[in-house]
Design an enzyme around this catalytic site. Sequence first.
Site, PDB file in Angstrom:
ATOM      1  N   ARG A  53       0.862  -1.190   0.000  1.00 34.57           N
ATOM      2  CA  ARG A  53       0.000   0.000   0.000  1.00 34.57           C
ATOM      3  C   ARG A  53       0.895   1.235   0.000  1.00 34.57           C
ATOM      4  O   ARG A  53       0.820   2.053  -0.898  1.00 34.57           O
ATOM      5  CB  ARG A  53      -0.952   0.008   1.188  1.00 34.57           C
ATOM      6  CG  ARG A  53      -1.955   1.134   1.065  1.00 34.57           C
ATOM      7  CD  ARG A  53      -2.932   1.228   2.205  1.00 34.57           C
ATOM      8  NE  ARG A  53      -3.704   0.025   2.387  1.00 34.57           N
ATOM      9  CZ  ARG A  53      -3.768  -0.660   3.531  1.00 34.57           C
ATOM     10  NH1 ARG A  53      -3.094  -0.250   4.590  1.00 34.57           N
ATOM     11  NH2 ARG A  53      -4.488  -1.738   3.644  1.00 34.57           N
ATOM     12  N   TYR A 105      -5.339  27.953  -3.131  1.00 35.55           N
ATOM     13  CA  TYR A 105      -5.946  26.983  -4.033  1.00 35.55           C
ATOM     14  C   TYR A 105      -7.314  26.605  -3.438  1.00 35.55           C
ATOM     15  O   TYR A 105      -7.393  26.208  -2.286  1.00 35.55           O
ATOM     16  CB  TYR A 105      -5.041  25.758  -4.196  1.00 35.55           C
ATOM     17  CG  TYR A 105      -5.758  24.653  -4.925  1.00 35.55           C
ATOM     18  CD1 TYR A 105      -6.233  24.852  -6.213  1.00 35.55           C
ATOM     19  CD2 TYR A 105      -6.019  23.438  -4.315  1.00 35.55           C
ATOM     20  CE1 TYR A 105      -6.939  23.860  -6.871  1.00 35.55           C
ATOM     21  CE2 TYR A 105      -6.704  22.436  -4.966  1.00 35.55           C
ATOM     22  CZ  TYR A 105      -7.169  22.662  -6.243  1.00 35.55           C
ATOM     23  OH  TYR A 105      -7.876  21.688  -6.889  1.00 35.55           O
ATOM     24  N   ASP A 178       2.104  25.269   0.897  1.00 36.46           N
ATOM     25  CA  ASP A 178       1.861  24.740  -0.441  1.00 36.46           C
ATOM     26  C   ASP A 178       2.823  25.477  -1.370  1.00 36.46           C
ATOM     27  O   ASP A 178       2.655  26.669  -1.645  1.00 36.46           O
ATOM     28  CB  ASP A 178       0.399  24.993  -0.833  1.00 36.46           C
ATOM     29  CG  ASP A 178       0.053  24.397  -2.195  1.00 36.46           C
ATOM     30  OD1 ASP A 178       0.974  24.148  -2.990  1.00 36.46           O
ATOM     31  OD2 ASP A 178      -1.159  24.206  -2.459  1.00 36.46           O
ATOM     32  N   LYS A 203       1.664  19.003 -11.017  1.00 28.74           N
ATOM     33  CA  LYS A 203       1.985  20.258 -11.719  1.00 28.74           C
ATOM     34  C   LYS A 203       3.444  20.245 -12.190  1.00 28.74           C
ATOM     35  O   LYS A 203       3.819  19.410 -12.979  1.00 28.74           O
ATOM     36  CB  LYS A 203       1.680  21.452 -10.818  1.00 28.74           C
ATOM     37  CG  LYS A 203       0.360  21.342 -10.056  1.00 28.74           C
ATOM     38  CD  LYS A 203      -0.857  21.241 -10.955  1.00 28.74           C
ATOM     39  CE  LYS A 203      -2.125  21.142 -10.114  1.00 28.74           C
ATOM     40  NZ  LYS A 203      -3.282  20.706 -10.864  1.00 28.74           N
TER      41      LYS A 203
END
Length: 382
Positions: A53, A105, A178, A203
Amino acid sequence: MSDDPEYKPETHTAQALGWDEPAFQGIVPPIYPSTTYARPADNQARYGRMYSRDANPTYDHPEALLNTLEGGAGCRLFSSGMAAVAAVFQSLGPGDHVIAPEVTYHGVRTWLKEQGMRWGLKVDFVPNGDLVALAAAVRLGETKLIWIETPSNPMWDIDDIAASVAIAHGAGARLAIDSTAASPVLSNPIALGADIVMHSASKYLNGHSDVLAGALVTAQDDDFWKAISEYRHIAGAVLGPFEAWLLLRGMRTLHLRVKACSASALAIAEHFHGHPKISKVLYPGLASHPGHDLAARQMKGGFGGMLSLRVKGGAEEALRLSGACRLFKRATSLGGVESLIEHRAGIEPADSPVPPDLLRISVGIEDTGDLIADLERGLEEV
Ligand SMILES: Cc1ncc(COP(=O)(O)O)c(C=O)c1O
């Protein structure tokens, strides 16, 4: 090997830290598709991997590279930028107080307003870059995290990272940032004291608009980082091995791409600054931008590939401009090799602070003159 700390970041990315494929010394690291790992007769997991995982070896390379670029003490990949954002906030406890900027954002704002409240977080939003408001919003003993984004989407305001860190640390809180728009090429927030750096790796890090991924880098391998790692393990918001491999491939050209986007964005911003049909160009590289001096101090070698244009005549004229573009693709997202234009208010939720006349532009790596000509052509329709 190119993992010598003396090497420049450009060298680390180009060679992806120099890791080889172990069986035949292929110069490209392999993809490990297996979800599970066989054990020898003693039943011990020989290579420390049990189940994929969050233990897929394909994550090791991009995590190690991003950690090196950010100067961190650890990096974790997630299935998207928003999964990385959620991991930070859900590693806080109910009742903890978070401060975030008003313009950010929109997914982060919505997450905090809707999911964060459900999680029991107390959230205050403060005006971007307003250190007095930030300090005033701190609740001693309760504030556990200050979240900032710089340059911030889609107005490209600049936050003072070191000063925000000082406020956070003064209150015994962490500072998470961020840093998607800056990328590690233009900003290293950990060097300015940040505790957690978040990237939407969909991005600039990937750069080709074909991978959805998120990443967190920590300054300290502390209890909070352990909680984030445990959250990823148990919540399972991991990306597939092929995406992790593609991400590493994209990162190898990170520096070239970001420098090209950034130089082109500056030229475009300068060209349209003062244009009779544009009321404002929002770009921190312009000397007239209120955050220009701060950005020049805390960013390295450029101001990024993102800018916004405010078009005279409002939403209708802005849409006319974007509709007339032939080269710019009318699409959301950012940080790819192809240039995008987007009427931002049209896609953000109703509480969006974004003005209706704003077009957000993600500058790609096309010829700068072609991009300027495309916008000029669009402006003829306005
Ligand atoms: C600045 C910023 N942060 C976070 C995100 C969320 O990332 P993702 O789309 O990978 O979930 C985005 C996405 O557009 C973004 O632009």
